[in-house]
Design an enzyme around this catalytic site. Structure first.
Site, PDB file in Angstrom:
ATOM      1  NE  ARG A  47      30.740  47.235  46.713  1.00 22.90           N
ATOM      2  CZ  ARG A  47      31.633  46.500  46.081  1.00 22.90           C
ATOM      3  NH1 ARG A  47      31.253  45.697  45.090  1.00 22.90           N
ATOM      4  NH2 ARG A  47      32.912  46.563  46.406  1.00 22.90           N
TER       5      ARG A  47
ATOM      6  CG  LEU B  79      39.612  43.796  52.596  1.00 26.57           C
ATOM      7  CD1 LEU B  79      38.704  42.927  51.747  1.00 26.57           C
ATOM      8  CD2 LEU B  79      40.044  44.991  51.756  1.00 26.57           C
TER       9      LEU B  79
ATOM     10  CD  GLU C 156      29.867  48.155  52.992  1.00 24.98           C
ATOM     11  OE1 GLU C 156      29.388  48.543  54.055  1.00 24.98           O
ATOM     12  OE2 GLU C 156      29.409  47.215  52.334  1.00 24.98           O
TER      13      GLU C 156
ATOM     14  N   PRO D 210      46.908  49.829  54.448  1.00 19.62           N
ATOM     15  CG  PRO D 210      48.655  50.682  55.765  1.00 19.62           C
ATOM     16  CD  PRO D 210      47.663  49.546  55.692  1.00 19.62           C
TER      17      PRO D 210
HETATM   18  N1  COS Z   1      31.269  37.652  43.887  1.00  9.52           N
HETATM   19  C1  COS Z   1      31.969  36.493  43.870  1.00  9.52           C
HETATM   20  N2  COS Z   1      33.194  36.393  43.302  1.00  9.52           N
HETATM   21  C2  COS Z   1      33.724  37.482  42.743  1.00  9.52           C
HETATM   22  C3  COS Z   1      33.053  38.721  42.741  1.00  9.52           C
HETATM   23  C4  COS Z   1      31.775  38.774  43.333  1.00  9.52           C
HETATM   24  N3  COS Z   1      31.076  39.901  43.356  1.00  9.52           N
HETATM   25  N4  COS Z   1      33.827  39.636  42.105  1.00  9.52           N
HETATM   26  C5  COS Z   1      34.960  38.992  41.739  1.00  9.52           C
HETATM   27  N5  COS Z   1      34.884  37.688  42.119  1.00  9.52           N
HETATM   28  C6  COS Z   1      35.878  36.641  41.907  1.00  9.52           C
HETATM   29  C7  COS Z   1      36.146  36.411  40.409  1.00  9.52           C
HETATM   30  O1  COS Z   1      35.295  35.421  39.896  1.00  9.52           O
HETATM   31  C8  COS Z   1      37.572  35.924  40.436  1.00  9.52           C
HETATM   32  O2  COS Z   1      37.580  34.568  40.807  1.00  9.52           O
HETATM   33  P1  COS Z   1      38.506  33.485  40.035  1.00  9.52           P
HETATM   34  O3  COS Z   1      39.890  34.006  40.048  1.00  9.52           O
HETATM   35  O4  COS Z   1      38.329  32.231  40.843  1.00  9.52           O
HETATM   36  O5  COS Z   1      37.955  33.384  38.648  1.00  9.52           O
HETATM   37  C9  COS Z   1      38.183  36.691  41.578  1.00  9.52           C
HETATM   38  O6  COS Z   1      37.109  37.089  42.429  1.00  9.52           O
HETATM   39  C10 COS Z   1      38.964  37.900  41.150  1.00  9.52           C
HETATM   40  O7  COS Z   1      38.115  38.672  40.319  1.00  9.52           O
HETATM   41  P2  COS Z   1      38.681  39.953  39.563  1.00  9.52           P
HETATM   42  O8  COS Z   1      39.875  39.566  38.743  1.00  9.52           O
HETATM   43  O9  COS Z   1      37.546  40.632  38.898  1.00  9.52           O
HETATM   44  O10 COS Z   1      39.203  40.789  40.841  1.00  9.52           O
HETATM   45  P3  COS Z   1      40.013  42.127  40.928  1.00  9.52           P
HETATM   46  O11 COS Z   1      41.178  41.899  41.793  1.00  9.52           O
HETATM   47  O12 COS Z   1      40.215  42.724  39.559  1.00  9.52           O
HETATM   48  O13 COS Z   1      39.014  43.037  41.775  1.00  9.52           O
HETATM   49  C11 COS Z   1      37.140  44.394  42.260  1.00  9.52           C
HETATM   50  C12 COS Z   1      37.702  43.196  41.486  1.00  9.52           C
HETATM   51  C13 COS Z   1      37.785  45.690  41.842  1.00  9.52           C
HETATM   52  C14 COS Z   1      35.673  44.425  41.932  1.00  9.52           C
HETATM   53  C15 COS Z   1      37.332  44.130  43.759  1.00  9.52           C
HETATM   54  O14 COS Z   1      38.678  44.164  44.127  1.00  9.52           O
HETATM   55  C16 COS Z   1      36.588  45.135  44.616  1.00  9.52           C
HETATM   56  O15 COS Z   1      35.394  45.024  44.829  1.00  9.52           O
HETATM   57  N6  COS Z   1      37.330  46.142  45.140  1.00  9.52           N
HETATM   58  C17 COS Z   1      36.748  47.088  46.060  1.00  9.52           C
HETATM   59  C18 COS Z   1      36.863  46.565  47.424  1.00  9.52           C
HETATM   60  C19 COS Z   1      36.184  47.456  48.404  1.00  9.52           C
HETATM   61  O16 COS Z   1      34.982  47.608  48.368  1.00  9.52           O
HETATM   62  N7  COS Z   1      37.008  48.024  49.292  1.00  9.52           N
HETATM   63  C20 COS Z   1      36.505  48.877  50.291  1.00  9.52           C
HETATM   64  C21 COS Z   1      36.600  48.196  51.590  1.00  9.52           C
HETATM   65  S1  COS Z   1      36.113  49.314  52.831  1.00  9.52           S
HETATM   66  S2  COS Z   1      34.517  48.583  53.498  1.00  9.52           S
END
Ligand code: COS
Length: 384
Positions: free
Chosen positions: A245, A125, A365, A128
């Protein structure tokens, strides 16, 4: 309420602990110091069926419950975190989305090879400009007849330079933001336009492979779109991370336990001022603090796995497990190093390795800050 493992889980714990003690622990320092990819250890784990632990039996996997998978992740992490992240990127980030969201055809084509260990997997995923902001991916997938053409690049990909199969996150329609994100499975040895880029030189997990990967007009059959529907990728990725996680939380617990075990041994051996270190109250307080936190973090991780096994919502408790498990890894690796004094600071002892390995658990993650956002979002009513 029952805090006991089942008989099967107990036996599994004994088996994996013995295996790790014999086949992984003796090599862990070399894996780290010489940056040796733990290929031999992964092969042995494959032979035991562990690389297929998250895959249903009908596709050649061991189909273990999540508590059992957590037992394995803790044991391997305690032995060697470079090996456990290599394993986890395969069993959790790669196999899990195909099992949970893949089409029948994708399961039939990919899962048996992942289960047997013929294929090593990765999940890509991060870019940059897309890390914590996971929906901001810029890698594009453009439909062209029965194929998709993929262009872009990914960074910091665990197993990226070694994997035979990678689930890549790309945008099929940038204007739709997260609703335009899709995941594609690429068999790296077959794909033209797939290139391996820079290998990272890291603070910790130095035996694991962390690579840039590049896609230049890489063509994939449309059948490799995970789940078969465009725009599902963000939800799948969020689901994958929720599940992963638990594994990173317990990776922290494993590292913390390894650090604690060394501290316990050392305070009973080392004498200063004419007494064993164990006789000093400061050391006793350190031991008590470490043991208490490890137990609390462990309970959170196993609770998250248990709830997942019950098919209930677990995103919040998984985020708590990861947040706390990683903090405890940092806390215990630092304190154990402190107890060892100068010996903790040199490479003859594994303390400095634990200290370096622990740090990434607060980052990958989902950072600790993202974990707090996920926990708060659930507390405030999102409820995944
Ligand atoms: N399970 C299912 N759906 C989810 C979810 C989950 N755990 N979390 C969010 N969603 C869905 C929401 O329901 C929303 O859907 P709709 O638009 O259809 O209503 C959509 O995803 C967007 O949700 P949200 O607005 O909360 O998303 P954000 O862009 O604000 O991001 C976080 C939310 C910050 C939690 C997310 O981007 C995240 O987990 N970031 C970290 C990613 C990560 O771990 N990166 C490291 C990768 S290296 S392994």
């Amino acid at each position: 309420m029952d805090f006991n493992f089942t008989k099967k889980q107990h036996l599994l714990k004994q088996t994996i602990d013995e295996f790790c003690e014999k086949e992984i622990v003796p090599y862990a320092d070399d894996i780290d110091h010489e940056q040796i990819f733990p290929e031999k250890q992964i092969k042995l784990l494959s032979k035991m069926g562990i690389m297929g632990m998250s895959i249903p039996k009908e596709y050649g996997g061991a189909e273990l419950d999540n508590v059992s998978q957590t037992i394995i992740m803790e044991a391997v992490s305690k032995a060697c975190a470079s090996t456990s992240v290599t394993m986890g990127a395969h069993t959790s980030l790669t196999c899990f989305p195909l099992v949970a969201y893949g089409t029948k055809d994708q399961k039939q084509r990919f899962l048996p090879k992942l289960a047997s260990g013929e294929y090593l997997g990765a999940f890509a995923l991060t870019e940059p400009n897309a890390g914590s902001d996971a929906s901001n991916v810029e890698t594009t997938a453009v439909k062209d007849g029965d194929e998709y053409i993929i262009n872009g690049s990914k960074i910091f990909i665990t197993n990226g330079g070694k994997a035979d199969l990678i689930n890549i996150v790309a945008t099929t329609d940038k204007s739709k933001k997260h609703h335009g994100i899709s995941i594609f499975t690429v068999e790296t040895k077959k794909a033209k336009g797939f290139e391996i880029g820079k290998k990272e030189d890291k603070l910790g997990l130095r035996g694991s492979n962390t690579n840039e990967i590049i896609f230049k007009d890489m063509r994939l059959p449309k059948e490799n779109l995970v789940g078969g529907i465009e725009g599902m990728g963000f939800k799948i990725a969020m689901g994958v991370f929720d599940s992963g996680r638990i594994g990173i939380g317990v990776q922290g617990v494993g590292i913390a336990q390894a650090a604690f075990d060394k501290a316990l041994q050392y305070v009973n051996e080392r004498e200063q001022f004419g007494r064993k270190l164990a006789k000093f109250q400061a050391m006793q307080f350190y031991l008590a603090d470490m043991a208490t936190r490890i137990e609390a973090a462990r309970l959170l991780c196993y609770k998250a796995a248990f709830i997942k096994d019950q098919k209930k919502k677990y995103a919040q408790v998984a985020a708590m497990a990861k947040l706390y498990g990683s903090e405890v890894a940092m806390y215990c690796s630092r304190l154990s190093l402190q107890i060892h004094g100068g010996y903790g600071f040199i490479k003859d002892y594994p303390l400095e390795r634990f200290y370096r390995d622990a740090k990434i658990t607060e980052i990958y993650e989902g950072t600790s800050e993202i974990m707090k956002l996920v926990i708060a979002a659930n507390l405030l009513g999102k409820g995944f």
